[in-house]
Design an enzyme around this catalytic site. Structure first.
Site, PDB file in Angstrom:
ATOM      1  N   TYR A 123       1.051  -1.677  -0.161  1.00  0.00           N
ATOM      2  CA  TYR A 123      -0.183   0.126   0.015  1.00  0.00           C
ATOM      3  C   TYR A 123       0.400   1.085  -0.013  1.00  0.00           C
ATOM      4  O   TYR A 123       2.214   1.028  -0.447  1.00  0.00           O
ATOM      5  CB  TYR A 123      -1.215  -0.090   0.779  1.00  0.00           C
ATOM      6  CG  TYR A 123      -2.041   0.646   0.881  1.00  0.00           C
ATOM      7  CD1 TYR A 123      -2.934   0.852  -0.476  1.00  0.00           C
ATOM      8  CD2 TYR A 123      -2.254   1.732   1.709  1.00  0.00           C
ATOM      9  CE1 TYR A 123      -4.754   1.819  -0.410  1.00  0.00           C
ATOM     10  CE2 TYR A 123      -3.277   2.671   1.730  1.00  0.00           C
ATOM     11  CZ  TYR A 123      -4.330   2.630   0.482  1.00  0.00           C
ATOM     12  OH  TYR A 123      -5.064   3.487   0.078  1.00  0.00           O
TER      13      TYR A 123
ATOM     14  N   ARG B 187      -8.245  10.890  -9.199  1.00  0.00           N
ATOM     15  CA  ARG B 187      -8.126  11.038  -8.161  1.00  0.00           C
ATOM     16  C   ARG B 187      -6.991   9.987  -7.136  1.00  0.00           C
ATOM     17  O   ARG B 187      -7.590   9.876  -5.876  1.00  0.00           O
ATOM     18  CB  ARG B 187      -8.721  11.909  -7.302  1.00  0.00           C
ATOM     19  CG  ARG B 187      -7.773  12.969  -6.222  1.00  0.00           C
ATOM     20  CD  ARG B 187      -8.951  13.404  -4.930  1.00  0.00           C
ATOM     21  NE  ARG B 187      -9.348  12.347  -4.634  1.00  0.00           N
ATOM     22  CZ  ARG B 187      -8.237  11.625  -3.139  1.00  0.00           C
ATOM     23  NH1 ARG B 187      -7.315  12.673  -2.683  1.00  0.00           N
ATOM     24  NH2 ARG B 187      -8.760  10.804  -2.142  1.00  0.00           N
TER      25      ARG B 187
ATOM     26  N   LYS C  42      -6.095  -2.806  -1.476  1.00  0.00           N
ATOM     27  CA  LYS C  42      -6.997  -2.961  -0.269  1.00  0.00           C
ATOM     28  C   LYS C  42      -7.635  -3.847   0.130  1.00  0.00           C
ATOM     29  O   LYS C  42      -7.715  -3.738   1.310  1.00  0.00           O
ATOM     30  CB  LYS C  42      -8.315  -1.659  -1.179  1.00  0.00           C
ATOM     31  CG  LYS C  42      -7.361   0.403  -1.064  1.00  0.00           C
ATOM     32  CD  LYS C  42      -8.140   0.524   0.417  1.00  0.00           C
ATOM     33  CE  LYS C  42      -7.489   2.372   0.553  1.00  0.00           C
ATOM     34  NZ  LYS C  42      -7.509   2.927   1.683  1.00  0.00           N
TER      35      LYS C  42
ATOM     36  N   GLU D  62     -13.000   4.169  -3.778  1.00  0.00           N
ATOM     37  CA  GLU D  62     -11.931   4.939  -3.659  1.00  0.00           C
ATOM     38  C   GLU D  62     -11.117   6.078  -4.397  1.00  0.00           C
ATOM     39  O   GLU D  62     -11.522   5.409  -6.005  1.00  0.00           O
ATOM     40  CB  GLU D  62     -11.168   3.547  -3.167  1.00  0.00           C
ATOM     41  CG  GLU D  62      -9.771   3.597  -3.018  1.00  0.00           C
ATOM     42  CD  GLU D  62      -9.855   3.628  -1.737  1.00  0.00           C
ATOM     43  OE1 GLU D  62      -9.050   4.738  -0.877  1.00  0.00           O
ATOM     44  OE2 GLU D  62     -10.680   3.442  -0.726  1.00  0.00           O
ATOM     45  N   ASP D  63     -10.630   6.262  -4.195  1.00  0.00           N
ATOM     46  CA  ASP D  63     -10.039   7.645  -4.331  1.00  0.00           C
ATOM     47  C   ASP D  63     -10.559   8.540  -6.058  1.00  0.00           C
ATOM     48  O   ASP D  63     -10.326   7.965  -7.392  1.00  0.00           O
ATOM     49  CB  ASP D  63      -8.454   6.987  -5.644  1.00  0.00           C
ATOM     50  CG  ASP D  63      -7.727   6.903  -4.256  1.00  0.00           C
ATOM     51  OD1 ASP D  63      -7.787   7.444  -3.370  1.00  0.00           O
ATOM     52  OD2 ASP D  63      -6.718   6.290  -4.729  1.00  0.00           O
TER      53      ASP D  63
ATOM     54  N   ASP E  38     -13.427   5.365   1.484  1.00  0.00           N
ATOM     55  CA  ASP E  38     -12.710   5.874   3.157  1.00  0.00           C
ATOM     56  C   ASP E  38     -12.149   6.702   2.653  1.00  0.00           C
ATOM     57  O   ASP E  38     -11.588   7.288   3.763  1.00  0.00           O
ATOM     58  CB  ASP E  38     -11.481   4.498   1.887  1.00  0.00           C
ATOM     59  CG  ASP E  38     -10.859   3.792   3.088  1.00  0.00           C
ATOM     60  OD1 ASP E  38     -11.175   4.094   4.156  1.00  0.00           O
ATOM     61  OD2 ASP E  38      -9.577   4.120   2.681  1.00  0.00           O
ATOM     62  N   ASP E  39     -11.801   7.857   1.101  1.00  0.00           N
ATOM     63  CA  ASP E  39     -11.577   9.533   1.571  1.00  0.00           C
ATOM     64  C   ASP E  39     -12.010   9.946   2.162  1.00  0.00           C
ATOM     65  O   ASP E  39     -11.488  10.742   3.592  1.00  0.00           O
ATOM     66  CB  ASP E  39     -11.076   9.503   0.285  1.00  0.00           C
ATOM     67  CG  ASP E  39     -10.267   8.343  -0.654  1.00  0.00           C
ATOM     68  OD1 ASP E  39      -9.257   7.801  -0.257  1.00  0.00           O
ATOM     69  OD2 ASP E  39     -11.012   7.869  -1.840  1.00  0.00           O
TER      70      ASP E  39
ATOM     71  N   ASN F 276      -1.069  11.638   1.316  1.00  0.00           N
ATOM     72  CA  ASN F 276      -0.221  10.689   0.324  1.00  0.00           C
ATOM     73  C   ASN F 276       0.013  10.896  -0.661  1.00  0.00           C
ATOM     74  O   ASN F 276      -0.478  11.145  -1.254  1.00  0.00           O
ATOM     75  CB  ASN F 276      -0.677   9.034   0.636  1.00  0.00           C
ATOM     76  CG  ASN F 276      -1.351   8.355   2.333  1.00  0.00           C
ATOM     77  OD1 ASN F 276      -0.108   8.410   3.141  1.00  0.00           O
ATOM     78  ND2 ASN F 276      -2.399   8.662   2.487  1.00  0.00           N
TER      79      ASN F 276
END
Length: 588
Positions: free
Chosen positions: A136, A189, A207, A279-280, A302-303, A444
């Protein structure tokens, strides 16, 4: 199976029983067997010979016994030595440590996952602190950037605009049927790296590896998906090795219709209780998707939500060091996107729950800075909808340092995705205002962190309580060793997912995230505090995940959103009994 596990499993709903191998749902009876019973390696028929060795679910490499080699026609296909799984694990770790380039380690681990699933997960579980930065963040970011070049075989499902109108058929092409968790991205993203299009697949794959290793969800119940609607990244569009659609991103109605078809197909194919983790996605899509589907699907971003829950846990734990309550603090964020506003909202909700004050009032303790400066009421009409609740009465302030001096925060949180933005002047100002400034540089990968651990400790003369999104090495300052904490979402989402699945949750609510935060904060020990940590070590992550799952499960039952009835008497033991075990099984 132990007596406790038997008793707990007997209380559980038929069809969702757990066994020695762990996980939930056991189509072929593999996990309802005890460790000394033999299992059948089913594929389409019983796998044997070269086919058995090529199937990552059943391949054991040199660990096949002489009896198994004879029975399954692989005698002579392997060298004569028989190695235990523990010896194999030591060998692989020795080989991994020879690589000096992190991406090489990543590729070696992905090769192992595609070759020998159980050994991969045993390696990851037993060496989580060493290997987490490889599978990750930060290494997965580089892997996504170069995914087209290192792509070998499909690790998930790719659904592109070419499949519009037949997404359900595409989902049915995935070989596993009992899917319980889907992690999906559109690659717009990726971490702090921007639009990586189809190459964002590395994120769902990573993930879901952690859902299994840290949360104990069976690998066969996990499905990584990339939605390919094009990319606006010119470099990728001109790259001959790019693996996605070479066209500009779809947006507006075309995008919304495509995602709606996807969400409907997922529910139709996998049922009401499949967990879909967004996610993203870019900010504008992330908030819209979560808002649109939170009342009709079991969805989680999750973000927005995972980051919020893990950061809130660190803040709750830090109060034991500071001797304050959350309501005593003033919070300043650099970054007002998914992560920043998500964290801010959960902090406001937690303070509201603790004090009984309306959330509109508790939001006033929280200030956000975006690319145009401090978010204030005079900017409200021009703000995106998710920023508007944070527009408070104050004169405009353009720079972060000016905002720090004006607002006088006790907590500084970075979610900007821009590195080196917590400058020496900003951090020193925090140290002047506070005896123990709480500084969280969460962006990150490591290159995008607002400041490093060394900078935070040095510029505050060792007084900062610091945590980051990506890992930093220990820091020595003035003869004292500081252990930087990592506010990694991996603390939250595996346990949250396990809790939702084992309770049969049908929706995700904010109270479940608060329960997860409290459960994580409770795992931080006095010894951790003494070392400057506000998060527990990753070495105990499966125990942590079991406790988070139990807390989330309890809240799900309390809210009346659980479908697996009756409620198990001991939710922690239930969670532990559900966890997938990567130990090799013996074959008939």
């Amino acid at each position: 199976m132990s007596t406790n596990q038997t008793q707990i499993s007997d209380e559980y709903v038929s069809g969702n029983r757990s066994g020695v191998g762990g996980g939930i749902s056991d189509v072929y009876g593999e996990d309802s067997a005890t460790m000394d019973q033999l299992v059948t390696p089913w594929v389409t028929s019983v796998a044997s010979g070269y086919t058995l060795m090529r199937d990552p679910r059943y391949n054991k490499g040199l660990a096949f016994t002489d009896k198994e080699r004879d029975a399954h026609y692989i005698t002579g296909l392997l060298p004569p030595v028989v190695l235990s799984q523990d010896v194999q694990e030591r060998k692989v770790m020795h080989n991994l440590r020879q690589y000096t380039v992190p991406l090489q380690r990543y590729m070696a681990l992905m090769d192992l996952q595609e070759r020998n699933e159980r050994l991969f997960y045993k390696l990851l579980i037993d060496n989580v602190e060493e290997l987490l930065p490889v599978v990750y963040t930060p290494t997965v970011g580089e892997a996504c950037q170069k995914y087209g070049s290192i792509y070998r075989r499909p690790q998930g499902l790719y659904i592109s605009l070419k499949e519009k109108g037949k997404i359900l058929e595409v989902l049915k092409n995935w070989p596993q049927r009992g899917i319980q968790v889907i992690v999906v991205t559109d690659g717009e993203r990726i971490l702090g790296l921007g639009d990586l299009g189809c190459q964002g697949m590395g994120i769902p794959v990573g993930k879901l590896s952690l859902y299994t290793a840290l949360g104990g969800i069976r690998p066969s119940a996990c499905l990584p998906i990339t939605i390919d609607v094009g990319t606006n990244n010119e470099k990728l569009l001109n790259d001959e090795f790019y693996i996605g659609l070479k066209q500009k991103r779809a947006n507006g109605e075309e995008y919304a219709e495509f995602l709606h078809e996807f969400m409907c197909a997922v529910k139709q194919n996998y049922g009401e209780k499949v967990l879909v983790q967004f996610e993203d996605f870019a900010n504008h899509h992330a908030f819209e998707l979560l808002s649109k589907y939170c009342s009709s699907h079991l969805v989680f971003n999750d973000d927005i939500q995972g980051t919020a829950s893990v950061v809130l846990a660190g803040l709750i734990a830090a109060q034991k060091v500071l001797g304050k309550s959350l309501a005593d603090h003033t919070f300043l964020f650099l970054g007002a996107g998914e992560a920043g506003t998500g964290i801010a909202e959960l902090i406001a909700l937690k303070i509201s729950r603790e004090t009984g004050k309306p959330i509109d009032e508790t939001r006033k303790k929280i200030w956000l800075v975006d690319s145009k400066g401090l978010i204030v009421s005079s900017r409200k009409e021009s703000l995106q909808h998710f920023k508007q609740p944070w527009a408070h009465d104050h004169k405009p302030v353009k720079e972060l340092l000016g905002a720090v001096n004006a607002i006088k925060p006790t907590v500084l949180i970075g979610t900007s995705g821009v590195g080196k933005t917590f400058t020496k002047e900003v951090v020193e100002a925090m140290a002047t205002l506070n005896e123990k400034p709480l500084i969280l540089a969460l962006s990150n990968p490591t290159s995008q962190a607002e400041c490093t651990a060394e900078e935070a400790y040095t510029w505050t003369k060792g007084r900062a309580i610091f945590a980051s999104g990506s890992p930093f090495d220990p820091v020595e300052y003035d003869g004292k060793k500081f252990m930087p904490g990592q506010a990694n979402n991996c603390y939250i989402f595996p346990g949250l997912g396990l809790g939702l699945i084992m309770s049969g949750a049908i929706r995700v609510r904010d109270d479940m995230l608060l329960a997860a935060s409290d459960a994580l904060a409770s795992q931080v020990t006095e010894e951790n505090f003494a070392n400057g940590l506000i998060y527990p070590p990753f070495a105990n992550i499966r125990k942590i995940s079991a406790n988070i799952a139990a807390s989330v499960g309890a809240k799900t039952y309390e809210l009346g959103l659980a479908s697996n009835l009756p409620r198990p008497k001991d939710l922690v033991k239930m969670a532990e009994s559900c966890m997938y075990s990567p130990v090799y099984r013996n074959f008939r």
